[in-house]
Motif scaffolding. Sequence first.
Motif, PDB file in Angstrom:
ATOM      1  N   ALA A  25     -63.596 -28.184 -15.300  1.00  0.00           N
ATOM      2  CA  ALA A  25     -64.626 -27.173 -15.414  1.00  0.00           C
ATOM      3  C   ALA A  25     -64.474 -26.757 -16.877  1.00  0.00           C
ATOM      4  CB  ALA A  25     -64.750 -25.878 -14.507  1.00  0.00           C
ATOM      5  N   SER A  26     -65.646 -26.507 -17.406  1.00  0.00           N
ATOM      6  CA  SER A  26     -65.819 -25.797 -18.823  1.00  0.00           C
ATOM      7  C   SER A  26     -66.589 -24.718 -19.063  1.00  0.00           C
ATOM      8  CB  SER A  26     -66.328 -26.891 -20.036  1.00  0.00           C
ATOM      9  OG  SER A  26     -67.670 -27.461 -19.637  1.00  0.00           O
ATOM     10  N   GLY A  27     -66.542 -24.005 -20.020  1.00  0.00           N
ATOM     11  CA  GLY A  27     -67.281 -22.660 -20.105  1.00  0.00           C
ATOM     12  C   GLY A  27     -67.093 -21.670 -19.216  1.00  0.00           C
ATOM     13  N   LEU A  28     -65.673 -21.613 -18.868  1.00  0.00           N
ATOM     14  CA  LEU A  28     -65.178 -20.621 -17.953  1.00  0.00           C
ATOM     15  C   LEU A  28     -65.141 -19.066 -18.579  1.00  0.00           C
ATOM     16  CD1 LEU A  28     -61.842 -22.330 -16.746  1.00  0.00           C
ATOM     17  CD2 LEU A  28     -64.115 -22.146 -15.630  1.00  0.00           C
ATOM     18  N   ASN A  29     -65.308 -17.997 -17.643  1.00  0.00           N
ATOM     19  CA  ASN A  29     -65.400 -16.817 -17.971  1.00  0.00           C
ATOM     20  C   ASN A  29     -63.756 -16.407 -17.585  1.00  0.00           C
ATOM     21  OD1 ASN A  29     -65.717 -14.118 -18.306  1.00  0.00           O
ATOM     22  ND2 ASN A  29     -66.529 -13.834 -16.107  1.00  0.00           N
ATOM     23  N   ILE A  30     -63.075 -15.991 -18.876  1.00  0.00           N
ATOM     24  CA  ILE A  30     -61.689 -15.689 -18.857  1.00  0.00           C
ATOM     25  C   ILE A  30     -61.533 -14.111 -19.347  1.00  0.00           C
ATOM     26  CG2 ILE A  30     -59.367 -16.346 -19.954  1.00  0.00           C
ATOM     27  CD1 ILE A  30     -60.540 -19.114 -20.568  1.00  0.00           C
ATOM     28  N   ALA A  31     -60.765 -13.308 -18.529  1.00  0.00           N
ATOM     29  CA  ALA A  31     -60.248 -12.094 -18.905  1.00  0.00           C
ATOM     30  C   ALA A  31     -59.098 -12.255 -19.721  1.00  0.00           C
ATOM     31  CB  ALA A  31     -59.981 -11.308 -17.873  1.00  0.00           C
ATOM     32  N   LEU A  32     -59.032 -11.662 -20.831  1.00  0.00           N
ATOM     33  CA  LEU A  32     -57.796 -11.792 -21.970  1.00  0.00           C
ATOM     34  C   LEU A  32     -57.127 -10.289 -21.711  1.00  0.00           C
ATOM     35  CD1 LEU A  32     -56.099 -13.033 -24.105  1.00  0.00           C
ATOM     36  CD2 LEU A  32     -57.756 -12.051 -25.674  1.00  0.00           C
ATOM     37  N   ILE A  33     -56.104 -10.021 -21.251  1.00  0.00           N
ATOM     38  CA  ILE A  33     -55.654  -9.026 -20.882  1.00  0.00           C
ATOM     39  C   ILE A  33     -54.289  -8.762 -21.996  1.00  0.00           C
ATOM     40  CG2 ILE A  33     -54.427  -7.269 -19.204  1.00  0.00           C
ATOM     41  CD1 ILE A  33     -55.586  -9.261 -17.106  1.00  0.00           C
ATOM     42  N   THR A  34     -54.240  -8.127 -22.940  1.00  0.00           N
ATOM     43  CA  THR A  34     -53.375  -7.733 -23.967  1.00  0.00           C
ATOM     44  C   THR A  34     -52.387  -6.524 -23.606  1.00  0.00           C
ATOM     45  OG1 THR A  34     -54.793  -6.526 -25.462  1.00  0.00           O
ATOM     46  CG2 THR A  34     -54.629  -9.066 -25.590  1.00  0.00           C
ATOM     47  N   GLY A  35     -51.269  -6.612 -24.422  1.00  0.00           N
ATOM     48  CA  GLY A  35     -50.318  -5.528 -24.082  1.00  0.00           C
ATOM     49  C   GLY A  35     -49.857  -4.799 -25.505  1.00  0.00           C
ATOM     50  N   SER A  36     -50.519  -5.109 -26.390  1.00  0.00           N
ATOM     51  CA  SER A  36     -50.031  -4.134 -27.588  1.00  0.00           C
ATOM     52  C   SER A  36     -51.179  -2.894 -27.964  1.00  0.00           C
ATOM     53  CB  SER A  36     -50.002  -5.177 -28.731  1.00  0.00           C
ATOM     54  OG  SER A  36     -49.700  -4.402 -29.986  1.00  0.00           O
ATOM     55  N   THR A  37     -50.365  -1.791 -27.975  1.00  0.00           N
ATOM     56  CA  THR A  37     -50.893  -0.665 -28.583  1.00  0.00           C
ATOM     57  C   THR A  37     -50.575  -0.192 -29.776  1.00  0.00           C
ATOM     58  OG1 THR A  37     -49.462   0.754 -27.243  1.00  0.00           O
ATOM     59  CG2 THR A  37     -51.290   0.203 -26.201  1.00  0.00           C
ATOM     60  N   ARG A  38     -49.818  -0.866 -30.571  1.00  0.00           N
ATOM     61  CA  ARG A  38     -49.178  -0.339 -31.502  1.00  0.00           C
ATOM     62  C   ARG A  38     -50.356  -0.631 -32.805  1.00  0.00           C
ATOM     63  NH1 ARG A  38     -44.849  -3.663 -33.582  1.00  0.00           N
ATOM     64  NH2 ARG A  38     -44.941  -2.078 -35.235  1.00  0.00           N
ATOM     65  N   THR A  39     -50.264   0.443 -33.635  1.00  0.00           N
ATOM     66  CA  THR A  39     -51.272   0.255 -34.845  1.00  0.00           C
ATOM     67  C   THR A  39     -50.687   0.460 -36.227  1.00  0.00           C
ATOM     68  OG1 THR A  39     -51.709   2.607 -34.758  1.00  0.00           O
ATOM     69  CG2 THR A  39     -53.149   1.258 -33.545  1.00  0.00           C
ATOM     70  N   SER A  40     -49.549   0.596 -36.256  1.00  0.00           N
ATOM     71  CA  SER A  40     -48.897   0.491 -37.505  1.00  0.00           C
ATOM     72  C   SER A  40     -47.293   0.189 -37.202  1.00  0.00           C
ATOM     73  CB  SER A  40     -48.830   2.016 -38.330  1.00  0.00           C
ATOM     74  OG  SER A  40     -48.373   2.991 -37.377  1.00  0.00           O
ATOM     75  N   GLY A  41     -46.689  -0.321 -38.509  1.00  0.00           N
ATOM     76  CA  GLY A  41     -45.199  -0.459 -38.486  1.00  0.00           C
ATOM     77  C   GLY A  41     -44.395   0.359 -39.231  1.00  0.00           C
ATOM     78  N   PRO A  42     -43.359   0.005 -39.757  1.00  0.00           N
ATOM     79  CA  PRO A  42     -42.597  -1.262 -39.242  1.00  0.00           C
ATOM     80  C   PRO A  42     -42.069  -1.129 -37.867  1.00  0.00           C
ATOM     81  CG  PRO A  42     -41.096   0.066 -40.661  1.00  0.00           C
ATOM     82  CD  PRO A  42     -42.490   0.671 -40.757  1.00  0.00           C
ATOM     83  N   PRO A  43     -41.702  -2.016 -37.209  1.00  0.00           N
ATOM     84  CA  PRO A  43     -42.088  -3.437 -37.667  1.00  0.00           C
ATOM     85  C   PRO A  43     -43.081  -3.993 -37.738  1.00  0.00           C
ATOM     86  CG  PRO A  43     -41.236  -3.535 -35.513  1.00  0.00           C
ATOM     87  CD  PRO A  43     -41.034  -2.160 -35.792  1.00  0.00           C
ATOM     88  N   THR A  44     -43.371  -5.206 -38.109  1.00  0.00           N
ATOM     89  CA  THR A  44     -44.988  -5.573 -38.351  1.00  0.00           C
ATOM     90  C   THR A  44     -45.556  -5.795 -37.208  1.00  0.00           C
ATOM     91  OG1 THR A  44     -44.163  -7.145 -40.411  1.00  0.00           O
ATOM     92  CG2 THR A  44     -46.260  -7.755 -39.255  1.00  0.00           C
ATOM     93  N   VAL A  45     -47.070  -5.172 -37.184  1.00  0.00           N
ATOM     94  CA  VAL A  45     -47.727  -5.342 -35.902  1.00  0.00           C
ATOM     95  C   VAL A  45     -48.327  -6.672 -35.749  1.00  0.00           C
ATOM     96  CG1 VAL A  45     -49.816  -4.493 -34.883  1.00  0.00           C
ATOM     97  CG2 VAL A  45     -48.340  -2.755 -36.180  1.00  0.00           C
ATOM     98  N   LEU A  46     -47.882  -7.303 -34.797  1.00  0.00           N
ATOM     99  CA  LEU A  46     -48.112  -8.724 -34.561  1.00  0.00           C
ATOM    100  C   LEU A  46     -49.313  -8.853 -33.232  1.00  0.00           C
ATOM    101  CD1 LEU A  46     -44.598 -10.375 -34.375  1.00  0.00           C
ATOM    102  CD2 LEU A  46     -46.269 -10.234 -36.322  1.00  0.00           C
ATOM    103  N   GLY A  47     -49.573  -7.728 -32.531  1.00  0.00           N
ATOM    104  CA  GLY A  47     -50.394  -8.186 -31.497  1.00  0.00           C
ATOM    105  C   GLY A  47     -51.924  -8.664 -31.710  1.00  0.00           C
ATOM    106  N   PRO A  48     -52.453  -7.921 -32.772  1.00  0.00           N
ATOM    107  CA  PRO A  48     -53.880  -8.211 -33.177  1.00  0.00           C
ATOM    108  C   PRO A  48     -54.098  -9.524 -33.476  1.00  0.00           C
ATOM    109  CG  PRO A  48     -53.313  -6.184 -33.885  1.00  0.00           C
ATOM    110  CD  PRO A  48     -51.923  -6.547 -33.227  1.00  0.00           C
ATOM    111  N   ARG A  49     -53.201 -10.064 -34.234  1.00  0.00           N
ATOM    112  CA  ARG A  49     -53.476 -11.242 -34.841  1.00  0.00           C
ATOM    113  C   ARG A  49     -52.884 -12.332 -33.847  1.00  0.00           C
ATOM    114  NH1 ARG A  49     -48.997 -12.158 -39.452  1.00  0.00           N
ATOM    115  NH2 ARG A  49     -49.437  -9.730 -39.708  1.00  0.00           N
ATOM    116  N   VAL A  50     -52.159 -12.246 -32.958  1.00  0.00           N
ATOM    117  CA  VAL A  50     -51.870 -13.167 -31.825  1.00  0.00           C
ATOM    118  C   VAL A  50     -53.193 -13.048 -30.873  1.00  0.00           C
ATOM    119  CG1 VAL A  50     -50.425 -13.881 -29.972  1.00  0.00           C
ATOM    120  CG2 VAL A  50     -49.531 -12.958 -31.972  1.00  0.00           C
ATOM    121  N   ASN A  51     -53.690 -11.891 -30.838  1.00  0.00           N
ATOM    122  CA  ASN A  51     -54.802 -11.888 -29.616  1.00  0.00           C
ATOM    123  C   ASN A  51     -55.926 -12.548 -30.230  1.00  0.00           C
ATOM    124  OD1 ASN A  51     -53.228 -10.133 -28.178  1.00  0.00           O
ATOM    125  ND2 ASN A  51     -54.125  -8.050 -28.828  1.00  0.00           N
TER     126      ASN A  51
END
Length: 201
Positions: A25-51
């Motif tokens: 099937a194509s055109g699926l409805n996918i829920a993306l559940i993310t786990g990062s709440t960090r907004t500043s570093g250090p260390p480098t905040v990686l969550g937003p770029r991966v998401n």
Amino acid sequence: MMKKRPFVLSRLSKLIISSSFSSVASGLNIALITGSTRTSGPPTVLGPRVNTFIQTTLEDRGHTITHIDPKEFTLLQKPAFAYAPAKAPQELQECQSILQQADAYVCVTPEYNHSPSPALMNVLNHFGSSTFSFKPSAIVTYSAGQWGGTRAGVALRTTLSELGALPVSAMIHIPKAQEVINRDGSIVVTSEGNDDEERWQ
């Protein structure tokens, strides 16, 4: 001497999709559940770029993505199923509806003490198995180091299985995420070759 590239999964969307989601099937409805709440570093905040990378990759393949942001949840006091019908807080009802209507789930998490993100677990623990209804899920982990959050992914499989969000066998681990994904979610193209971005697709 050529610098050794960190191991990353170059066919992210293909693994997520062909494992269970979209070979039929194509055109699926996918829920993306993310786990990062960090907004500043250090260390480098990686969550937003991966998401962003995950969401963009799936959207480019024709899927509709709804982001479930853990920052929108309070610390669990009472799960959705503990409320009388239609009596749960409005925000919780809306999120439950998104999850129920999804065709599949993608969970993205960093690793904390060999475990998934507490923020991600807080989201999942607001709901019971009837919300997920035995639909497939995929696990994406990442880290600034060499292991890519592997142990968090292994631990998360048990939780998703219990919830009925059956995880596909292949997991996606992104080690040294800061070296392979830019802040805007695009792929870092190295001087060693021009095929980097293509290989990730």
